[in-house]
Scaffold this motif. Structure first.
Motif, PDB file in Angstrom:
ATOM      1  N   PHE A 165      32.931  42.125  16.014  1.00  0.00           N
ATOM      2  CA  PHE A 165      34.248  41.288  15.573  1.00  0.00           C
ATOM      3  C   PHE A 165      35.199  41.568  16.615  1.00  0.00           C
ATOM      4  O   PHE A 165      35.697  42.833  16.884  1.00  0.00           O
ATOM      5  N   VAL A 166      36.152  40.817  16.976  1.00  0.00           N
ATOM      6  CA  VAL A 166      37.550  41.117  17.879  1.00  0.00           C
ATOM      7  C   VAL A 166      38.578  40.051  17.191  1.00  0.00           C
ATOM      8  O   VAL A 166      38.517  39.238  16.665  1.00  0.00           O
ATOM      9  N   ALA A 167      39.616  40.991  16.922  1.00  0.00           N
ATOM     10  CA  ALA A 167      41.038  40.717  16.367  1.00  0.00           C
ATOM     11  C   ALA A 167      41.967  40.773  17.427  1.00  0.00           C
ATOM     12  O   ALA A 167      42.046  41.910  17.732  1.00  0.00           O
ATOM     13  N   ASN A 168      42.918  39.987  17.539  1.00  0.00           N
ATOM     14  CA  ASN A 168      44.120  40.256  18.256  1.00  0.00           C
ATOM     15  C   ASN A 168      45.493  39.600  17.950  1.00  0.00           C
ATOM     16  O   ASN A 168      45.466  38.390  17.355  1.00  0.00           O
ATOM     17  N   LEU A 169      46.372  40.230  18.187  1.00  0.00           N
ATOM     18  CA  LEU A 169      47.747  40.054  18.286  1.00  0.00           C
ATOM     19  C   LEU A 169      48.245  40.286  19.401  1.00  0.00           C
ATOM     20  O   LEU A 169      48.453  41.418  19.941  1.00  0.00           O
ATOM     21  N   GLY A 170      48.734  39.156  20.295  1.00  0.00           N
ATOM     22  CA  GLY A 170      49.550  39.725  21.582  1.00  0.00           C
ATOM     23  C   GLY A 170      48.818  39.209  22.691  1.00  0.00           C
ATOM     24  O   GLY A 170      48.031  38.494  22.726  1.00  0.00           O
ATOM     25  N   ASP A 171      48.962  40.235  23.617  1.00  0.00           N
ATOM     26  CA  ASP A 171      48.392  39.742  25.060  1.00  0.00           C
ATOM     27  C   ASP A 171      47.409  40.813  25.594  1.00  0.00           C
ATOM     28  O   ASP A 171      47.079  41.139  26.843  1.00  0.00           O
ATOM     29  N   SER A 172      46.985  41.730  24.821  1.00  0.00           N
ATOM     30  CA  SER A 172      46.091  42.691  25.286  1.00  0.00           C
ATOM     31  C   SER A 172      44.570  42.016  25.310  1.00  0.00           C
ATOM     32  O   SER A 172      44.546  40.577  24.846  1.00  0.00           O
ATOM     33  N   ARG A 173      43.496  42.450  25.814  1.00  0.00           N
ATOM     34  CA  ARG A 173      42.363  41.591  26.298  1.00  0.00           C
ATOM     35  C   ARG A 173      41.309  42.625  26.147  1.00  0.00           C
ATOM     36  O   ARG A 173      41.101  43.670  26.314  1.00  0.00           O
ATOM     37  N   VAL A 174      40.159  41.987  25.770  1.00  0.00           N
ATOM     38  CA  VAL A 174      38.571  42.390  25.721  1.00  0.00           C
ATOM     39  C   VAL A 174      37.790  41.603  26.572  1.00  0.00           C
ATOM     40  O   VAL A 174      37.707  40.476  26.271  1.00  0.00           O
ATOM     41  N   VAL A 175      37.118  42.122  27.452  1.00  0.00           N
ATOM     42  CA  VAL A 175      36.131  41.176  28.405  1.00  0.00           C
ATOM     43  C   VAL A 175      34.869  41.850  28.257  1.00  0.00           C
ATOM     44  O   VAL A 175      34.569  43.169  28.167  1.00  0.00           O
ATOM     45  N   LEU A 176      33.932  41.088  28.075  1.00  0.00           N
ATOM     46  CA  LEU A 176      32.406  41.438  28.094  1.00  0.00           C
ATOM     47  C   LEU A 176      31.797  41.328  29.352  1.00  0.00           C
ATOM     48  O   LEU A 176      31.944  40.583  29.988  1.00  0.00           O
ATOM     49  N   GLY A 177      31.050  42.278  29.769  1.00  0.00           N
ATOM     50  CA  GLY A 177      30.177  42.290  30.866  1.00  0.00           C
ATOM     51  C   GLY A 177      28.913  41.945  30.533  1.00  0.00           C
ATOM     52  O   GLY A 177      28.173  42.934  29.814  1.00  0.00           O
ATOM     53  N   LYS A 178      28.138  40.990  30.738  1.00  0.00           N
ATOM     54  CA  LYS A 178      26.889  40.286  30.328  1.00  0.00           C
ATOM     55  C   LYS A 178      26.015  40.233  31.590  1.00  0.00           C
ATOM     56  O   LYS A 178      26.550  39.530  32.346  1.00  0.00           O
ATOM     57  N   LYS A 179      24.838  40.807  31.656  1.00  0.00           N
ATOM     58  CA  LYS A 179      23.907  40.581  32.366  1.00  0.00           C
ATOM     59  C   LYS A 179      23.269  39.253  32.371  1.00  0.00           C
ATOM     60  O   LYS A 179      23.142  38.558  31.534  1.00  0.00           O
ATOM     61  N   VAL A 180      23.184  38.902  33.790  1.00  0.00           N
ATOM     62  CA  VAL A 180      22.621  37.345  33.920  1.00  0.00           C
ATOM     63  C   VAL A 180      21.173  37.477  34.359  1.00  0.00           C
ATOM     64  O   VAL A 180      20.767  37.447  35.289  1.00  0.00           O
ATOM     65  N   GLY A 181      20.476  37.096  33.176  1.00  0.00           N
ATOM     66  CA  GLY A 181      18.960  37.155  33.365  1.00  0.00           C
ATOM     67  C   GLY A 181      18.468  38.303  33.859  1.00  0.00           C
ATOM     68  O   GLY A 181      18.866  39.466  33.597  1.00  0.00           O
ATOM     69  N   ASN A 182      17.715  38.140  34.687  1.00  0.00           N
ATOM     70  CA  ASN A 182      17.001  39.388  35.325  1.00  0.00           C
ATOM     71  C   ASN A 182      17.417  39.421  37.011  1.00  0.00           C
ATOM     72  O   ASN A 182      16.840  39.789  37.860  1.00  0.00           O
ATOM     73  N   THR A 183      18.453  38.814  37.189  1.00  0.00           N
ATOM     74  CA  THR A 183      18.919  38.621  38.607  1.00  0.00           C
ATOM     75  C   THR A 183      19.786  39.843  39.173  1.00  0.00           C
ATOM     76  O   THR A 183      19.987  40.068  40.255  1.00  0.00           O
ATOM     77  N   GLY A 184      20.200  40.607  38.111  1.00  0.00           N
ATOM     78  CA  GLY A 184      20.920  42.022  38.561  1.00  0.00           C
ATOM     79  C   GLY A 184      22.379  41.748  38.623  1.00  0.00           C
ATOM     80  O   GLY A 184      23.204  42.573  38.907  1.00  0.00           O
ATOM     81  N   GLY A 185      22.772  40.320  38.413  1.00  0.00           N
ATOM     82  CA  GLY A 185      24.096  39.877  38.303  1.00  0.00           C
ATOM     83  C   GLY A 185      24.984  40.270  36.909  1.00  0.00           C
ATOM     84  O   GLY A 185      24.338  40.499  36.073  1.00  0.00           O
ATOM     85  N   ILE A 186      26.179  40.111  37.023  1.00  0.00           N
ATOM     86  CA  ILE A 186      26.675  40.272  35.867  1.00  0.00           C
ATOM     87  C   ILE A 186      28.078  39.418  35.816  1.00  0.00           C
ATOM     88  O   ILE A 186      28.671  38.771  36.770  1.00  0.00           O
ATOM     89  N   ALA A 187      27.925  38.898  34.503  1.00  0.00           N
ATOM     90  CA  ALA A 187      29.157  37.683  34.188  1.00  0.00           C
ATOM     91  C   ALA A 187      30.482  38.387  33.351  1.00  0.00           C
ATOM     92  O   ALA A 187      30.164  39.139  32.663  1.00  0.00           O
ATOM     93  N   ALA A 188      31.404  37.891  33.517  1.00  0.00           N
ATOM     94  CA  ALA A 188      32.686  38.450  32.753  1.00  0.00           C
ATOM     95  C   ALA A 188      32.974  37.529  31.550  1.00  0.00           C
ATOM     96  O   ALA A 188      33.336  36.155  32.206  1.00  0.00           O
ATOM     97  N   ILE A 189      32.939  37.558  30.482  1.00  0.00           N
ATOM     98  CA  ILE A 189      33.007  36.761  29.510  1.00  0.00           C
ATOM     99  C   ILE A 189      34.251  37.417  28.673  1.00  0.00           C
ATOM    100  O   ILE A 189      34.467  38.313  28.074  1.00  0.00           O
ATOM    101  N   GLN A 190      35.532  36.567  28.728  1.00  0.00           N
ATOM    102  CA  GLN A 190      36.830  37.106  27.918  1.00  0.00           C
ATOM    103  C   GLN A 190      36.408  36.822  26.403  1.00  0.00           C
ATOM    104  O   GLN A 190      36.157  35.592  26.035  1.00  0.00           O
ATOM    105  N   LEU A 191      36.588  37.510  25.476  1.00  0.00           N
ATOM    106  CA  LEU A 191      36.219  37.441  24.170  1.00  0.00           C
ATOM    107  C   LEU A 191      37.526  37.126  23.362  1.00  0.00           C
ATOM    108  O   LEU A 191      37.650  36.638  22.227  1.00  0.00           O
TER     109      LEU A 191
END
Length: 380
Positions: A165-191
């Motif tokens: 669960f993510v709850a927010n007031l204001g302009d702080s931020r949480v970003v998820l680092g998510k593996k992209v399949g088996n490529t070894g890459g990583i995606a940035a997803i703002q939650l």
């Protein structure tokens, strides 16, 4: 009133990173926390690595203001994990109050449902915290009316079973680092969803809520502000923009509105999302806006992904400071020599917490996890 003041400023006496044991003995917690490296480098405090209920964490904060206005905490145990980043403005009192009370309200409210956590649990904890701070302002009105103009952004993450669960007031931020399949890459997803008048969607929201007020958002010196005063539209505190009884003398004239306030302008109602955790979800970066002012989501995720877990938060803070120095055409080493208060002209207070997600631990039952409870707060 004296007791309220004592409670409010109790954090001043606590050194950075010292926890309050939740259920295990203090000796157990101290021996556990002691395995992680904690230190100080000028105005930078850090805990390079530690273990929480669902993996490892890294934590860092750098001070820019004369009195640091950021606060943060990690609480982790059989209930799950609670992370809070509280970016104060107008002074440190609101952020300290939130750090003192929000998790306690969360605990009490979740106990009513035998530990089950829902969005409503978090919503009620925010509401109780806002109510408590408003009551404190009322108590102190005759002696410290400026408390009415103090507020805090509030970013919370709660891992309960296999849901974040993510709850927010204001302009702080949480970003998820998510593996992209088996490529070894990583995606940035703002939650998280941010509430800052510089965002067009927030300006539309405010105009829809206040259709008869042509001055609800004002552009001043290239920055959009609510009523020409404050950038964030949601917060804990800032009661001068929520209750007419506080928008009057003796608060500073710059905070007083020229027309009567017929309804609350700012809100303490958080945006809450739930995110089912997936095995490809690698880590979470929670940070105050001081980090995101200098580094993109993608850059932050790449730095964490490309380096060892230990020291991740400190590494991100230093990368932001290096970028702040570059923007001012100065060397990072010269920026480090600038003391607090003057430093605020170059960057904000910055808080970063990185949680690494161990899905083997997340999927285990409470009784199968051997990690002791953890309770850590930053305080300067």
């Amino acid at each position: 009133m004296l007791q309220a003041l004592m409670n409010l400023f109790s954090l001043c006496l606590k050194p950075f990173g010292h926890g309050r044991s939740s259920s295990n003995s203090d000796s157990k917690l101290e021996s556990f926390v002691g395995v992680s490296k904690e230190g100080k480098d000028g105005l930078l405090w850090y805990r390079d690595v530690g273990r929480y209920w669902s993996g490892e964490f890294s934590m860092a904060v750098v001070q820019a203001n004369q009195v640091i206005e950021d606060q943060s905490q990690i609480e982790s145990g059989p209930f799950g994990t609670f992370v809070g980043v509280y970016d104060g403005h107008g002074g440190p009192e609101a952020a300290r109050f939130v750090c003192d009370h929000l998790f306690r309200h969360f605990q009490a409210i979740s106990a009513e449902t035998h530990g089950v956590v829902t969005s409503e649990t978090i919503q009620r904890a925010f509401c109780a915290t806002e109510e408590g701070f408003t009551n404190l302002v009322s108590e102190l009105w005759s002696s410290r009316p400026q408390m009415a103009t103090v507020g805090s952004c509030c970013l919370v993450g709660v891992i309960y079973q296999q849901t974040l669960f993510v709850a927010n007031l204001g302009d702080s931020r949480v970003v998820l680092g998510k593996k992209v399949g088996n490529t070894g890459g990583i995606a940035a997803i703002q939650l998280s969803t941010e509430h800052n008048a510089n965002l067009e969607v927030i300006r539309h929201e405010l105009k829809n809520l206040h259709p008869n007020d042509p001055q609800i958002v004002v552009l001043k010196h290239g920055v959009w502000r609510v009523k020409g005063i404050i950038q964030v539209s949601r917060s804990i505190g800032d009661v001068y923009m929520k209750h007419a009884r506080f928008n009057r003398e003796p608060i500073n004239a710059k905070f007083r509105l020229p027309e009567p306030m017929d309804k609350s302008i700012l809100s303490a109602n958080p945006t809450i999302i739930s995110h089912p955790l997936h095995p490809n979800d690698s880590f979470l970066v929670f940070a105050s806006d001081g980090l995101w002012e200098h580094l993109s989501n993608e850059k932050v995720v790449d730095i964490v992904h490309s380096n060892p877990c230990a020291g991740s938060a400190k590494r991100l803070v230093k990368a932001a400071l290096q970028e702040a120095a570059r923007k001012r055409e100065m060397r990072y080493s010269d920026l480090q020599k600038i003391d607090k208060k003057v430093r605020r002209h170059f960057h904000d207070d910055i808080t970063v917490i990185v949680l690494f997600l161990n899905h083997d631990l997340i999927s285990k039952s409470k009784s199968a996890v051997q990690t002791p409870p953890v309770s850590i707060r930053s305080a300067n």
